[in-house]
Design an enzyme around this catalytic site. Structure first.
Site, PDB file in Angstrom:
ATOM      1  N   SER A  19      22.505   7.627  32.418  1.00 53.59           N
ATOM      2  CA  SER A  19      22.594   6.976  33.899  1.00 53.59           C
ATOM      3  C   SER A  19      23.890   6.164  33.691  1.00 53.59           C
ATOM      4  O   SER A  19      24.681   5.841  34.595  1.00 53.59           O
ATOM      5  CB  SER A  19      21.399   6.376  34.396  1.00 53.59           C
ATOM      6  OG  SER A  19      20.431   7.193  34.628  1.00 53.59           O
ATOM      7  N   SER A  66      17.500  17.494  31.141  1.00 54.83           N
ATOM      8  CA  SER A  66      17.466  18.852  30.807  1.00 54.83           C
ATOM      9  C   SER A  66      17.352  19.204  29.106  1.00 54.83           C
ATOM     10  O   SER A  66      18.406  19.781  28.339  1.00 54.83           O
ATOM     11  CB  SER A  66      19.032  19.394  31.372  1.00 54.83           C
ATOM     12  OG  SER A  66      19.785  18.305  30.955  1.00 54.83           O
ATOM     13  N   GLY A 108      20.366  14.365  27.527  1.00 62.41           N
ATOM     14  CA  GLY A 108      19.949  13.484  26.419  1.00 62.41           C
ATOM     15  C   GLY A 108      18.602  13.034  26.670  1.00 62.41           C
ATOM     16  O   GLY A 108      18.127  13.200  27.545  1.00 62.41           O
ATOM     17  N   LEU A 109      18.092  12.507  25.620  1.00 58.47           N
ATOM     18  CA  LEU A 109      16.892  11.754  26.031  1.00 58.47           C
ATOM     19  C   LEU A 109      16.899  10.770  26.915  1.00 58.47           C
ATOM     20  O   LEU A 109      17.817   9.936  27.038  1.00 58.47           O
ATOM     21  CB  LEU A 109      16.422  11.215  24.420  1.00 58.47           C
ATOM     22  CG  LEU A 109      16.195  12.172  23.275  1.00 58.47           C
ATOM     23  CD1 LEU A 109      15.978  11.380  22.081  1.00 58.47           C
ATOM     24  CD2 LEU A 109      14.818  12.757  23.579  1.00 58.47           C
ATOM     25  N   SER A 110      15.344  10.566  27.463  1.00 54.97           N
ATOM     26  CA  SER A 110      15.246   9.213  28.105  1.00 54.97           C
ATOM     27  C   SER A 110      15.681   7.904  27.258  1.00 54.97           C
ATOM     28  O   SER A 110      15.278   7.736  26.452  1.00 54.97           O
ATOM     29  CB  SER A 110      13.817   9.222  28.451  1.00 54.97           C
ATOM     30  OG  SER A 110      13.453   7.807  29.438  1.00 54.97           O
TER      31      SER A 110
HETATM   32  N1  LIG Z   1       7.039  13.491  30.945  1.00 56.47           N
HETATM   33  C1  LIG Z   1       8.359  12.825  31.204  1.00 56.47           C
HETATM   34  N2  LIG Z   1       9.452  13.404  30.511  1.00 56.47           N
HETATM   35  C2  LIG Z   1      10.505  12.984  30.662  1.00 56.47           C
HETATM   36  N3  LIG Z   1      10.767  12.110  31.795  1.00 56.47           N
HETATM   37  C3  LIG Z   1      10.007  11.644  32.432  1.00 56.47           C
HETATM   38  C4  LIG Z   1       8.590  12.211  32.247  1.00 56.47           C
HETATM   39  N4  LIG Z   1       7.792  11.442  33.425  1.00 56.47           N
HETATM   40  C5  LIG Z   1       8.770  10.910  34.099  1.00 56.47           C
HETATM   41  N5  LIG Z   1       9.906  10.934  33.591  1.00 56.47           N
HETATM   42  C6  LIG Z   1      11.102  10.099  34.224  1.00 56.47           C
HETATM   43  O1  LIG Z   1      11.943  11.282  34.787  1.00 56.47           O
HETATM   44  C7  LIG Z   1      13.132  11.245  34.476  1.00 56.47           C
HETATM   45  C8  LIG Z   1      13.790  12.686  33.952  1.00 56.47           C
HETATM   46  O2  LIG Z   1      13.670  13.654  35.096  1.00 56.47           O
HETATM   47  P1  LIG Z   1      14.791  14.689  34.766  1.00 56.47           P
HETATM   48  O3  LIG Z   1      14.815  15.535  35.861  1.00 56.47           O
HETATM   49  O4  LIG Z   1      15.966  14.214  34.142  1.00 56.47           O
HETATM   50  O5  LIG Z   1      13.993  15.486  33.611  1.00 56.47           O
HETATM   51  S1  LIG Z   1      14.235  17.079  33.110  1.00 56.47           S
HETATM   52  O6  LIG Z   1      15.634  17.320  33.034  1.00 56.47           O
HETATM   53  O7  LIG Z   1      13.546  18.063  34.138  1.00 56.47           O
HETATM   54  O8  LIG Z   1      13.348  17.416  31.781  1.00 56.47           O
HETATM   55  C9  LIG Z   1      13.249  10.142  33.274  1.00 56.47           C
HETATM   56  O9  LIG Z   1      14.537   9.609  33.431  1.00 56.47           O
HETATM   57  P2  LIG Z   1      15.536   9.050  32.213  1.00 56.47           P
HETATM   58  O10 LIG Z   1      14.780   7.755  31.545  1.00 56.47           O
HETATM   59  O11 LIG Z   1      16.671   8.569  33.182  1.00 56.47           O
HETATM   60  O12 LIG Z   1      16.020  10.366  31.593  1.00 56.47           O
HETATM   61  C10 LIG Z   1      12.207   9.279  33.158  1.00 56.47           C
HETATM   62  O13 LIG Z   1      12.319   8.347  33.931  1.00 56.47           O
HETATM   63  N1  LIG Z   2      26.682   2.955  24.359  1.00 53.76           N
HETATM   64  C1  LIG Z   2      25.933   2.780  25.243  1.00 53.76           C
HETATM   65  N2  LIG Z   2      25.949   3.710  26.184  1.00 53.76           N
HETATM   66  C2  LIG Z   2      24.920   3.702  27.118  1.00 53.76           C
HETATM   67  N3  LIG Z   2      23.705   3.127  27.180  1.00 53.76           N
HETATM   68  C3  LIG Z   2      23.767   1.915  26.510  1.00 53.76           C
HETATM   69  C4  LIG Z   2      24.655   1.891  25.340  1.00 53.76           C
HETATM   70  N4  LIG Z   2      24.430   0.565  24.505  1.00 53.76           N
HETATM   71  C5  LIG Z   2      23.100   0.348  25.084  1.00 53.76           C
HETATM   72  N5  LIG Z   2      22.758   0.946  26.245  1.00 53.76           N
HETATM   73  C6  LIG Z   2      21.757   0.600  27.051  1.00 53.76           C
HETATM   74  O1  LIG Z   2      20.733   1.652  27.079  1.00 53.76           O
HETATM   75  C7  LIG Z   2      19.838   1.898  28.352  1.00 53.76           C
HETATM   76  C8  LIG Z   2      20.268   3.405  28.615  1.00 53.76           C
HETATM   77  O2  LIG Z   2      19.557   3.518  29.863  1.00 53.76           O
HETATM   78  P1  LIG Z   2      19.872   4.401  30.928  1.00 53.76           P
HETATM   79  O3  LIG Z   2      21.446   4.655  31.074  1.00 53.76           O
HETATM   80  O4  LIG Z   2      18.919   4.184  32.009  1.00 53.76           O
HETATM   81  O5  LIG Z   2      19.514   6.050  30.045  1.00 53.76           O
HETATM   82  P2  LIG Z   2      18.982   7.420  30.724  1.00 53.76           P
HETATM   83  O6  LIG Z   2      19.695   7.544  32.046  1.00 53.76           O
HETATM   84  O7  LIG Z   2      19.325   8.292  29.511  1.00 53.76           O
HETATM   85  O8  LIG Z   2      17.616   7.121  30.563  1.00 53.76           O
HETATM   86  C9  LIG Z   2      20.663   0.896  29.188  1.00 53.76           C
HETATM   87  O9  LIG Z   2      19.930  -0.286  29.220  1.00 53.76           O
HETATM   88  C10 LIG Z   2      22.188   0.600  28.603  1.00 53.76           C
HETATM   89  O10 LIG Z   2      22.523  -0.720  28.843  1.00 53.76           O
END
Ligand SMILES: Nc1ncnc2c1ncn2[C@@H]1O[C@H](COP(=O)(O)OS(=O)(=O)O)[C@@H](OP(=O)(O)O)[C@H]1O
Ligand SMILES: Nc1ncnc2c1ncn2[C@@H]1O[C@H](COP(=O)(O)OP(=O)(O)O)[C@@H](O)[C@H]1O
Length: 228
Positions: free
Chosen positions: A65, A132, A58-60
């Site tokens: 997490s 991913s 899924g998206l960032s």
């Molecule tokens: N350019 C760019 N694009 C996306 N994400 C970025 C980038 N730069 C840094 N980050 C940080 O890296 C986390 C994603 O790492 P991943 O290993 O899950 O990425 S991937 O699966 O290889 O696309 C991602 O974590 P999440 O927010 O938990 O998804 C970000 O914190």
């Molecule tokens: N239903 C939900 N499921 C997961 N996260 C949620 C939900 N509602 C709100 N949130 C909030 O969205 C944010 C998601 O962050 P995180 O779990 O770090 O996402 P990711 O790992 O995809 O980047 C957290 O602050 C979390 O508390």
């Protein structure tokens, strides 16, 4: 899981060549698969569960997490061995040589998928939490797991870009919009949603608790010894 352990060819007979990137043959010649005496099935019996790879995409900011941590805590309370492989964390060690180009993301998923499969073969429920973004990479991990009889579930953390950007827990969307961060997923780097995920969690709509409950139910069914 199969009778023999950690084998590229699950049952008896000569081991098929292990595959590497993109399903090709290994780079090295003259390598031979070592079979162990403790089988995958014996490890499952000992732990009272089937090891599995639970792959969250899924998206960032979508909630990967949050879902991973919730599932892991629930499994721990239930006495079921599990471990999280989180993209951000892996990039501090195993994947510290990788950036965010498409090529590096492919390698990130391939490498993590291989580690996850090995851990699952040891009997653990491995919870992978990585953006991913490419369907093909996730498909390869799925196929690699299923080839070795490792249960696999793709979990789509389905919050929309709009929701994720509103949340922006790390301030990365703001950086990407300002141009300070290039190649950010969903902004100027692609994200391909799964077409046939086993679980879809509507984390932009439903509460974290409700989503975790939905996930836990699926994982317990998948990893039950009765499911073998
Ligand atoms: N350019 C760019 N694009 C996306 N994400 C970025 C980038 N730069 C840094 N980050 C940080 O890296 C986390 C994603 O790492 P991943 O290993 O899950 O990425 S991937 O699966 O290889 O696309 C991602 O974590 P999440 O927010 O938990 O998804 C970000 O914190
Ligand atoms: N239903 C939900 N499921 C997961 N996260 C949620 C939900 N509602 C709100 N949130 C909030 O969205 C944010 C998601 O962050 P995180 O779990 O770090 O996402 P990711 O790992 O995809 O980047 C957290 O602050 C979390 O508390």
């Amino acid at each position: 899981m199969s009778g023999t352990s950690n084998s590229p060819s699950p049952d008896s007979g000569p081991a098929a060549p292990a595959t590497t990137k993109g399903g090709s043959l290994p780079e090295s010649a003259n390598i031979t698969w070592t079979k162990t005496r403790v089988t995958d099935a014996m490890r499952c019996e000992r732990l009272g569960q089937r090891g599995a790879v639970i792959w969250m995409t899924g998206l960032s900011g979508s909630g990967k997490s949050t879902m991973a941590v919730g599932l892991d805590a629930h499994l721990y309370e239930a006495g079921k061995p599990s471990f999280i492989l989180d993209g951000d964390n892996l990039r501090h060690g195993l994947c510290c040589d990788l950036g965010f180009s498409s090529e590096d993301r492919h390698e990130n998923i391939r490498r993590t998928g291989e580690v996850a499969k090995l851990m699952a073969q040891s009997g653990i429920i491995v919870i992978c939490s990585l953006i991913s973004p490419f369907d093909e990479d996730r498909r390869k991990v799925r196929e690699s797991c299923l080839r070795d009889a490792v249960p696999f579930a793709e979990v789509f953390i389905a919050a929309s870009l709009n929701v994720c950007e509103q949340r922006d827990p790390k301030g990365l969307y703001a950086k990407a919009r300002s141009g300070a961060l290039k190649g950010f997923t969903g902004i100027d780097s692609p994200y391909e949603p799964p077409q046939a995920a086993e679980v879809i969690l509507q984390t932009g709509v439903n509460s974290p608790e409700a989503c975790i409950q939905q996930l836990v139910a699926h994982v317990l069914a998948l990893t039950s010894l009765k499911a073998a």
